[in-house]
Design an enzyme around this catalytic site. Structure first.
Site, mmCIF file in Angstrom:
data_model
loop_
_atom_site.group_PDB
_atom_site.id
_atom_site.type_symbol
_atom_site.label_atom_id
_atom_site.label_comp_id
_atom_site.label_asym_id
_atom_site.label_seq_id
_atom_site.Cartn_x
_atom_site.Cartn_y
_atom_site.Cartn_z
ATOM 1 N N HIS A 1 -22.064 40.128 15.414
ATOM 2 C CA HIS A 1 -21.855 40.143 16.861
ATOM 3 C C HIS A 1 -21.921 41.546 17.447
ATOM 4 O O HIS A 1 -22.125 41.697 18.656
ATOM 5 C CB HIS A 1 -20.505 39.510 17.195
ATOM 6 C CG HIS A 1 -20.458 38.036 16.965
ATOM 7 N ND1 HIS A 1 -20.542 37.119 17.992
ATOM 8 C CD2 HIS A 1 -20.353 37.306 15.825
ATOM 9 C CE1 HIS A 1 -20.479 35.893 17.485
ATOM 10 N NE2 HIS A 1 -20.364 35.984 16.176
ATOM 11 N N ASP B 1 -23.565 48.733 22.227
ATOM 12 C CA ASP B 1 -22.980 47.395 22.256
ATOM 13 C C ASP B 1 -23.955 46.403 21.644
ATOM 14 O O ASP B 1 -25.177 46.519 21.845
ATOM 15 C CB ASP B 1 -22.677 46.977 23.695
ATOM 16 C CG ASP B 1 -21.345 46.260 23.828
ATOM 17 O OD1 ASP B 1 -20.822 45.787 22.805
ATOM 18 O OD2 ASP B 1 -20.835 46.171 24.951
#
Length: 469
Positions: free
Chosen positions: A155, A356
């Site tokens: 993730h 990110d």
């Protein structure tokens, strides 16, 4: 086929409370359809953890909790996972805290969990492991003879090879990743990094189909950008806005966990630059920054909180008046329903991470907008979402001037351009929602041949040094 087994560091609530966000929304339908099982950590760690999984039946799927003693949990989670892997995978090698007992705890948790899982899985089942806390799990399951298909989804971002090498056990971790049948990443950027890591660590060969040949077997690779329940979140915003008055001045909004990867000080510096160069906007715009605490026991998180509070205070002291506070800073989590309304009533969404994996706030902001009068998304070029969301204003968060210029552009953008940009962003999100994400991964995993006895026998004979080059 057998049932789907999801494995993550945290499990959903046993009673179904809080299912409105995150990974649960992405996977509950797939689990419900197949009578699946979700295995995750117990909310509270036990001084005397059970050796077996603790099962709970929900109406939609089954949950099994694994327990850890507090010291082991601390070294595995706060230690190796979040003081070694998290900073390394986010490119902050200067924040890595290497302790020998951290890595030992990390592997111990994987071995223990693998033993518990091996007792209950079937040959025709599928196991989907989630995120960096459990990278060695497939390796430990294969050692126990588990032949089920095993997929892994990361993730968070995967850095380049040189940054990855800052992890003391980088070769071992690369070998553990190669023990999965399917590896899913958020972006093409991360996929390229993984291919390079495999090439230089395991002598992996890139095949014409995009997969990697490693130690005589094929490891399937894929880019699966995670998303949200787009229509559901939009409806939350519509319903909430009908009961809520809009703000008195146009609002900029940022919603982030208080983490050094999110670029929060850089965001405030850009906003400060904007106010200093555009005094006509003073008293006419405001920034709402919501930053819930996370991992307060780690020193790096104490530092980022101090920096953010100092910057917010400086900006308010420099520009604020009795009638106007330039920065509203909220250091706690807000309900998802409230966030949807705040997004909808914000003229600018500020998403400025330094690195990110995806960033779902960007997608939530777009989904919440009123298509007749939408706001503008300002998005860091280092967010995984930037690969999909090119109709946002893409910025370099390290450059305060770039952030300031984007804020001014967003606030002055004509309605027609705002509608055009939002329409393109929303159309893509609607087609690539969270259901599309989970279905694409599971379809790919189901198509893979199950591990056979011959390969497991060869796997058992491979010494670690031959696996890691």
């Amino acid at each position: 086929m057998g049932r789907l087994v999801i494995v993550s560091n945290r499990a959903p609530s046993v009673d179904g409370a809080g299912d409105s966000g995150g990974l649960v929304v992405a996977l509950k339908d797939a689990l419900s359809q197949q009578g699946g099982l979700w295995i995750g950590g117990a909310p509270k760690q036990s001084e005397n953890p059970a050796d077996e999984l603790n099962f709970h039946q929900r109406p939609d799927f089954e949950i099994a909790l694994f327990e850890l003693e507090p010291e082991l949990y601390r070294d595995y989670y706060l230690g190796y996972s979040n003081s070694v892997l998290w900073p390394a995978l986010h490119g902050r090698v200067d924040l890595i805290d290497v302790q020998p007992h951290y890595s030992a705890a990390y592997r111990k948790v994987a071995r223990r969990l693998a033993r518990q899982i091996a007792r209950i899985v079937t040959h025709d089942g599928m196991i989907w492991v989630h995120d960096y806390q459990l990278i060695p799990l497939a390796h430990e399951l294969r050692k126990l003879g588990v032949t089920s298909r095993i997929g892994f989804f990361l993730h968070i971002p995967l850095p380049d090879l040189q940054t990855f090498k800052a992890i003391p056990e980088w070769q071992e971790l690369a070998g553990c990743l190669a023990d999965y049948d399917l590896l899913g990443l958020q972006t093409q950027r991360d996929l390229g990094h993984l291919i390079n890591i495999f090439r230089h660590t395991l002598r992996g060969e890139l095949r014409p189909n995009g997969n990697m040949g490693i130690n005589g077997r094929e490891v399937v690779l894929g880019c699966f950008p995670i998303s949200i329940d787009v229509r559901g979140f939009r409806q939350l915003a519509v319903d909430g806005a009908a009961r809520t008055a809009p703000p008195s001045v146009p609002r900029l909004i940022g919603v982030d966990r208080l983490d050094y990867s999110k670029g929060l000080p850089q965001r405030l510096l850009g906003y400060e630059t904007f106010l200093s160069q555009n005094p006509e906007f003073c008293n006419k715009v405001g920034l709402l920054q919501i930053a819930p605490p996370t991992r307060d026991d780690v020193d790096a998180y104490k530092a980022i909180r101090s920096d953010l509070e100092h910057l917010a205070g400086r900006i308010n002291g420099r520009f604020g008046t009795i009638e106007w506070t330039p920065v509203q800073y909220i250091h706690r989590a807000l309900p998802r329903d409230d966030l949807a309304v705040l997004y909808r009533y914000s003229r600018v969404g500020l998403v400025t991470p330094l690195f990110d994996g995806m960033n779902l706030v960007a997608k939530e902001y777009v989904a919440a907008q009123d298509e007749a009068d939408p706001g503008v998304l300002i998005l860091s070029q280092f967010a995984g979402a930037a690969e999909e969301m090119s109709d946002a204003l893409i910025i370099n968060p390290h450059d305060p001037q770039d952030v300031a210029d984007a804020i001014r552009t967003a606030l002055q953008m004509p309605l027609a351009e705002r509608r055009q940009r939002h329409g393109a962003l929303y159309s893509h999100l609607e087609k690539h929602d969270v259901a599309h994400w989970s279905a694409a991964f599971l379809k790919r995993l189901l198509a893979i041949e199950k591990a056979d006895a011959e390969w497991l026998e060869r796997f058992a004979r491979l010494e670690p040094v031959s696996r890691t080059g």
